[in-house]
Design an enzyme around this catalytic site. Structure first.
Site, PDB file in Angstrom:
ATOM      1  N   MET A  61      39.697  44.827  39.220  1.00  0.00           N
ATOM      2  CA  MET A  61      38.479  44.085  39.580  1.00  0.00           C
ATOM      3  C   MET A  61      37.440  44.224  38.469  1.00  0.00           C
ATOM      4  O   MET A  61      36.250  44.376  38.740  1.00  0.00           O
ATOM      5  CB  MET A  61      37.887  44.628  40.902  1.00  0.00           C
ATOM      6  CG  MET A  61      38.828  44.479  42.072  1.00  0.00           C
ATOM      7  SD  MET A  61      38.096  45.047  43.620  1.00  0.00           S
ATOM      8  CE  MET A  61      38.382  46.801  43.518  1.00  0.00           C
ATOM      9  N   LYS A 114      39.126  32.350  54.669  1.00  0.00           N
ATOM     10  CA  LYS A 114      38.287  31.282  55.228  1.00  0.00           C
ATOM     11  C   LYS A 114      37.152  31.807  56.106  1.00  0.00           C
ATOM     12  O   LYS A 114      36.349  31.035  56.601  1.00  0.00           O
ATOM     13  CB  LYS A 114      39.159  30.318  56.033  1.00  0.00           C
ATOM     14  CG  LYS A 114      40.117  29.561  55.139  1.00  0.00           C
ATOM     15  CD  LYS A 114      40.863  28.480  55.878  1.00  0.00           C
ATOM     16  CE  LYS A 114      41.871  27.803  54.967  1.00  0.00           C
ATOM     17  NZ  LYS A 114      43.169  27.610  55.630  1.00  0.00           N
ATOM     18  N   ASP A 161      45.122  37.979  53.624  1.00  0.00           N
ATOM     19  CA  ASP A 161      44.120  37.948  52.575  1.00  0.00           C
ATOM     20  C   ASP A 161      44.451  36.931  51.498  1.00  0.00           C
ATOM     21  O   ASP A 161      45.572  36.490  51.380  1.00  0.00           O
ATOM     22  CB  ASP A 161      44.106  39.302  51.884  1.00  0.00           C
ATOM     23  CG  ASP A 161      42.905  40.089  52.291  1.00  0.00           C
ATOM     24  OD1 ASP A 161      42.619  40.106  53.486  1.00  0.00           O
ATOM     25  OD2 ASP A 161      42.270  40.682  51.397  1.00  0.00           O
TER      26      ASP A 161
HETATM   27  N1  SAH Z   1      45.286  46.349  47.210  1.00  0.00           N
HETATM   28  C1  SAH Z   1      45.541  45.731  45.926  1.00  0.00           C
HETATM   29  C2  SAH Z   1      44.316  45.666  45.067  1.00  0.00           C
HETATM   30  C3  SAH Z   1      43.175  44.892  45.641  1.00  0.00           C
HETATM   31  S1  SAH Z   1      41.770  44.825  44.585  1.00  0.00           S
HETATM   32  C4  SAH Z   1      46.670  46.493  45.224  1.00  0.00           C
HETATM   33  O1  SAH Z   1      47.110  47.551  45.692  1.00  0.00           O
HETATM   34  O2  SAH Z   1      47.170  45.994  44.220  1.00  0.00           O
HETATM   35  C5  SAH Z   1      42.032  43.319  43.713  1.00  0.00           C
HETATM   36  C6  SAH Z   1      42.362  43.594  42.271  1.00  0.00           C
HETATM   37  O3  SAH Z   1      43.725  43.947  42.147  1.00  0.00           O
HETATM   38  C7  SAH Z   1      42.211  42.394  41.378  1.00  0.00           C
HETATM   39  O4  SAH Z   1      40.876  42.226  40.966  1.00  0.00           O
HETATM   40  C8  SAH Z   1      43.097  42.772  40.210  1.00  0.00           C
HETATM   41  O5  SAH Z   1      42.453  43.701  39.367  1.00  0.00           O
HETATM   42  C9  SAH Z   1      44.220  43.487  40.918  1.00  0.00           C
HETATM   43  N2  SAH Z   1      45.380  42.630  41.183  1.00  0.00           N
HETATM   44  C10 SAH Z   1      45.976  42.457  42.366  1.00  0.00           C
HETATM   45  N3  SAH Z   1      47.037  41.639  42.246  1.00  0.00           N
HETATM   46  C11 SAH Z   1      47.098  41.290  40.952  1.00  0.00           C
HETATM   47  C12 SAH Z   1      47.989  40.478  40.195  1.00  0.00           C
HETATM   48  N4  SAH Z   1      49.022  39.853  40.753  1.00  0.00           N
HETATM   49  N5  SAH Z   1      47.781  40.336  38.861  1.00  0.00           N
HETATM   50  C13 SAH Z   1      46.745  40.973  38.273  1.00  0.00           C
HETATM   51  N6  SAH Z   1      45.888  41.756  38.942  1.00  0.00           N
HETATM   52  C14 SAH Z   1      46.053  41.918  40.265  1.00  0.00           C
END
Ligand code: SAH
Length: 406
Positions: free
Chosen positions: A333, A218, A196
């Site tokens: 998000m 992609k 991803d």
């Molecule tokens: N599965 C992921 C979340 C996916 S949803 C998890 O467990 O973290 C995607 C959201 O995750 C983004 O919009 C943001 O809100 C958050 N996110 C993921 N990685 C991030 C990062 N390095 N810094 C800030 N927000 C992050």
């Protein structure tokens, strides 16, 4: 005899009696590996460290609480002389020799009949290094080998154990250092990696050359079509007999649609394994120095997706109820809908002064934190041109972390 090199051998000690003489820190360091090998461990010593006493209390080792006697080694397969008296260690050594029991000596390696190597493990491979009685050197060599195996610079792909199927691997918030050992191993051993956009991408460049990389970023746009295509690809690859890693940022089950993939695999009869990842709603505030709970301040934290604005017909979140919660809110998000969410929380009774931290690009070189309040959030996001990915933390824990800003 010390001029001859040692003859290496992997002892299989399960169910066999091993006697450790001495109850200090050397003994304490040796015992866990013996227990892990399934040995029946008996410690002989008038006193032991609290950790060893705990193991004895838990029944993991037997503790004979008195000085050593040569007959203690009757029926033993292996012995470790680890007292702080060289006389006692010498006695143990002699008693062991008489009984033809191999014996390690903590104080005098040349006089011993066995040496303890520096040990490391990776993917079912045990690395044991005997560094010519220089323990630091052995440990350093061991570390380099294990690191090499882990990173794939030393090939260790064990095709014998590899099975066709799908492994969901959570890559953590972005910094490759924050990924689990199990996750790294799964990546290095995969035939196909389906990655991803938010997965720690640096790791992809380390993949062995024969691993096929499918970059989901992609694939054609349109969320559900894209997910269906991912499900189709992982199932198809696994059914073709390949080992597939589905690699995502954070944890695959936290807003990662991971369970849809589990269901798709299950329907197709494809085995699935899950390797959890550090999830960003906890890890990103943490690296930014913000605790999601703090004694006396927040006894709960609630993680909410902000991908739909409050009042949206498909939203499953009751924002009025969320506003009434006392603890920390972590919004994911949510950059685009943050102004509407802040308004809903204010409507629901949260105070305009409630502190808010927006942590962007958590754990990446571009990481930054924008501080605001519920009242100023919309303006601050615009002023600072905040772009996703960002984690928005709402609540008093932000004040705890930044007392001077409020
Ligand atoms: N599965 C992921 C979340 C996916 S949803 C998890 O467990 O973290 C995607 C959201 O995750 C983004 O919009 C943001 O809100 C958050 N996110 C993921 N990685 C991030 C990062 N390095 N810094 C800030 N927000 C992050």
């Amino acid at each position: 005899m010390a001029d001859f090199p040692p003859y290496p051998s992997g002892l299989r000690l399960a169910g066999r009696r091993v006697v450790v003489v001495g109850g200090g820190h050397v003994a304490q360091r040796r015992v866990p590996a013996l227990i892990a090998a399934g040995a029946i461990v008996e410690v002989v010593s008038p006193q032991v460290t609290p950790a060893l006493e705990g193991l004895a209390g838990a029944g993991e080792i037997a503790w004979t609480r008195r000085p050593f006697e040569p007959t203690d080694l009757d029926g033993a397969w292996y012995a470790i002389a680890a007292t702080d008296s060289s006389q006692v260690n010498q006695d143990v050594s002699e008693a062991a020799e008489e009984r033809r029991v191999f014996c390690v000596r903590s104080d005098d390696a040349p006089a011993a009949t066995a040496w303890t190597p520096a040990v490391g493990r990776h993917a079912g491979v045990t690395v044991a290094v005997l560094g010519n009685r220089d323990p630091r050197r052995s440990a350093a060599v061991r570390d380099e080998i294990v690191e090499g195996l882990r990173e794939g610079t030393i090939a260790s792909r064990h095709h014998r154990d590899r099975v066709a199927g799908v492994t969901l691997v959570g890559g953590g918030p972005g910094d490759p250092e924050l990924m689990s050992v199990a996750g790294r191993r799964a990546l290095m051993e995969a035939d196909v990696v389906v990655a991803d956009r938010l997965a720690p991408r640096e790791l992809l460049s380390e993949l062995p050359a024969d691993v096929e990389l499918i970059d989901v970023a992609k694939l054609p746009r349109g969320r559900s079509a894209q997910q269906e295509e991912i499900n189709r690809v992982i199932v198809e690859q696994a059914l073709a007999g390949r080992s597939v890693v589905r690699f995502k940022g954070g944890d695959n089950f936290v807003f990662g649609r991971g369970y849809e993939e589990v269901l798709a695999c299950r329907e197709a009869g494809v085995p699935v394994t899950v390797v959890p990842g550090l999830t960003s709603p906890v890890a990103v505030p943490a690296v930014a120095g913000i605790p999601v709970t703090h004694r006396g301040v927040a006894h709960e934290f609630t993680v909410i997706s902000g991908h739909l604005p409050p009042g949206h017909p498909e939203s499953l979140t009751n924002w009025a109820a969320v506003a009434g919660l006392a603890g920390t809110l972590v919004l994911m998000m949510a950059v685009e809908n943050a102004p509407a969410i802040a308004a809903a929380l204010l409507d629901g009774g949260r105070l305009a002064e409630t502190p808010v931290a927006v942590v962007c690009d958590g754990t990446m070189p571009t990481q930054r934190t924008v501080l605001a309040t519920l009242g100023t959030l919309a303006d601050r996001l615009a002023e600072e041109s905040v772009r996703p990915p960002a984690i928005i933390v709402v609540g008093e824990v932000v004040r705890v972390a930044h007392p001077d800003a409020y």
